[in-house]
Design a protein around this motif. Structure first.
Motif, mmCIF file in Angstrom:
data_model
loop_
_atom_site.group_PDB
_atom_site.id
_atom_site.type_symbol
_atom_site.label_atom_id
_atom_site.label_comp_id
_atom_site.label_asym_id
_atom_site.label_seq_id
_atom_site.Cartn_x
_atom_site.Cartn_y
_atom_site.Cartn_z
ATOM 1 N N LEU A 187 27.812 39.491 34.863
ATOM 2 C CA LEU A 187 28.558 38.671 35.812
ATOM 3 C C LEU A 187 30.022 38.702 35.412
ATOM 4 N N CYS A 188 30.917 38.929 36.374
ATOM 5 C CA CYS A 188 32.336 39.016 36.040
ATOM 6 C C CYS A 188 33.201 38.546 37.194
ATOM 7 N N HIS A 236 34.971 36.504 46.956
ATOM 8 C CA HIS A 236 35.541 35.292 46.355
ATOM 9 C C HIS A 236 34.604 34.747 45.285
ATOM 10 N N LEU A 237 35.009 34.888 44.013
ATOM 11 C CA LEU A 237 34.278 34.217 42.937
ATOM 12 C C LEU A 237 35.187 33.277 42.150
ATOM 13 N N ALA A 283 38.076 38.533 43.754
ATOM 14 C CA ALA A 283 36.735 39.129 43.804
ATOM 15 C C ALA A 283 36.093 39.163 42.425
ATOM 16 N N GLY A 284 34.772 39.221 42.443
ATOM 17 C CA GLY A 284 34.001 39.382 41.222
ATOM 18 C C GLY A 284 32.731 40.129 41.555
ATOM 19 N N GLY A 319 39.637 34.402 33.878
ATOM 20 C CA GLY A 319 38.465 35.182 34.254
ATOM 21 C C GLY A 319 37.667 35.527 33.021
ATOM 22 N N GLY A 320 36.553 36.198 33.223
ATOM 23 C CA GLY A 320 35.734 36.565 32.077
ATOM 24 C C GLY A 320 34.478 37.290 32.483
#
Length: 254
Positions: free
Chosen positions: A188-189, A212-213, A198-199, A221-222
């Protein structure tokens, strides 16, 4: 022979001395491309949207061709979501579809959402319990020594899909390496670029991108890697940090 060219940039001094992470990038290139690439990565660090770096580290190391493994780039699917809330619900569903338990998927999502600032690397969580396995704190595990086997072909394939940007290219290469790792269930990113919302969720099922995340303007982020119960975490970390990998387009359908 290849050269592994790696850039790490921070603000306020070296990462190890508490500097704030600004940017990082990884490439694996033939000898004739290493010098120019190092210069490009310095320019990238100096112009990043997270801020102007005052500490930039460039590492260049030789990699024997016979040490390089190949990993397939997962097929890409983009999911249109209205907002961050909808995106995170859809991402949770994709994680569960990939084999992560609901509890672990929620734990990973919550861990990323609660970060006070971006990590240099990724967290490794158990795909069943959601407990953290790597024990590396704010540093996490940094995936290293990777590139596309055929960069122009990957760029052309992404252009045909309307996704020809550095964010997607680099994420796909990293996702290819991670998904091929021993014991990895899913990833998951979302990005730490304030202008990029975005992710994605990646697994052996594919690379599922969500528009959209995170909220626009957020600089945090991560990544979370979900590992199967009983996974040899030390072997996985060694693979992620040290094994040279070239990501291939062999399994893509046009």
């Amino acid at each position: 022979m290849y050269y592994s060219v790696r850039m790490r940039a921070a603000q306020g001094g070296d990462h190890a001395a508490g500097g704030r992470h600004i940017s990082g990038a990884e490439r694996l290139v033939p000898p004739g491309e290493a010098a120019a690439l190092a210069g490009e990565l310095v320019e990238r660090a100096l112009g990043h949207s997270r801020g102007r770096a005052d500490f930039i580290n460039i590492t260049v190391e030789t990699v024997a061709a016979q040490a390089v493994r190949l990993a397939p780039i997962p097929a890409v699917k983009t999911v249109a979501v209205a907002d961050v809330a909808a995106g995170r619900v859809a991402a949770l569903e994709e994680l569960v579809r990939a084999g992560v338990s609901t509890a672990a998927a929620q734990a990973g999502m919550g861990a990323l959402a609660a970060l006070p600032d971006s990590m240099r690397g990724a967290m490794i969580l158990c795909a069943a319990s959601g407990s953290r396995l790597d024990g590396n704190g704010a540093r996490g595990v940094r995936v290293s020594r990777m590139d596309a086997a055929d960069g122009p072909a990957l760029l052309a394939a992404l252009r045909r899909r309307g996704l020809a940007n550095d964010h997607v290219r680099e994420a796909l290469v990293l996702a290819a390496k991670v998904a091929a790792g021993p014991g990895v269930t899913a990833e998951l990113c979302w990005s730490d670029d304030p202008e990029y919302t975005a992710g994605y969720v990646a697994s052996r099922l594919g690379y599922c991108r969500f528009a959209h995340l995170k909220e626009y303007g957020c600089p945090v982020g991560g990544r979370v890697f979900f590992a199967a119960p009983g996974c040899d975490v030390a072997a996985l970390v060694d693979y992620l940090e040290r094994q040279p990998v070239l990501a291939t387009l062999a399994d893509w359908e046009e």
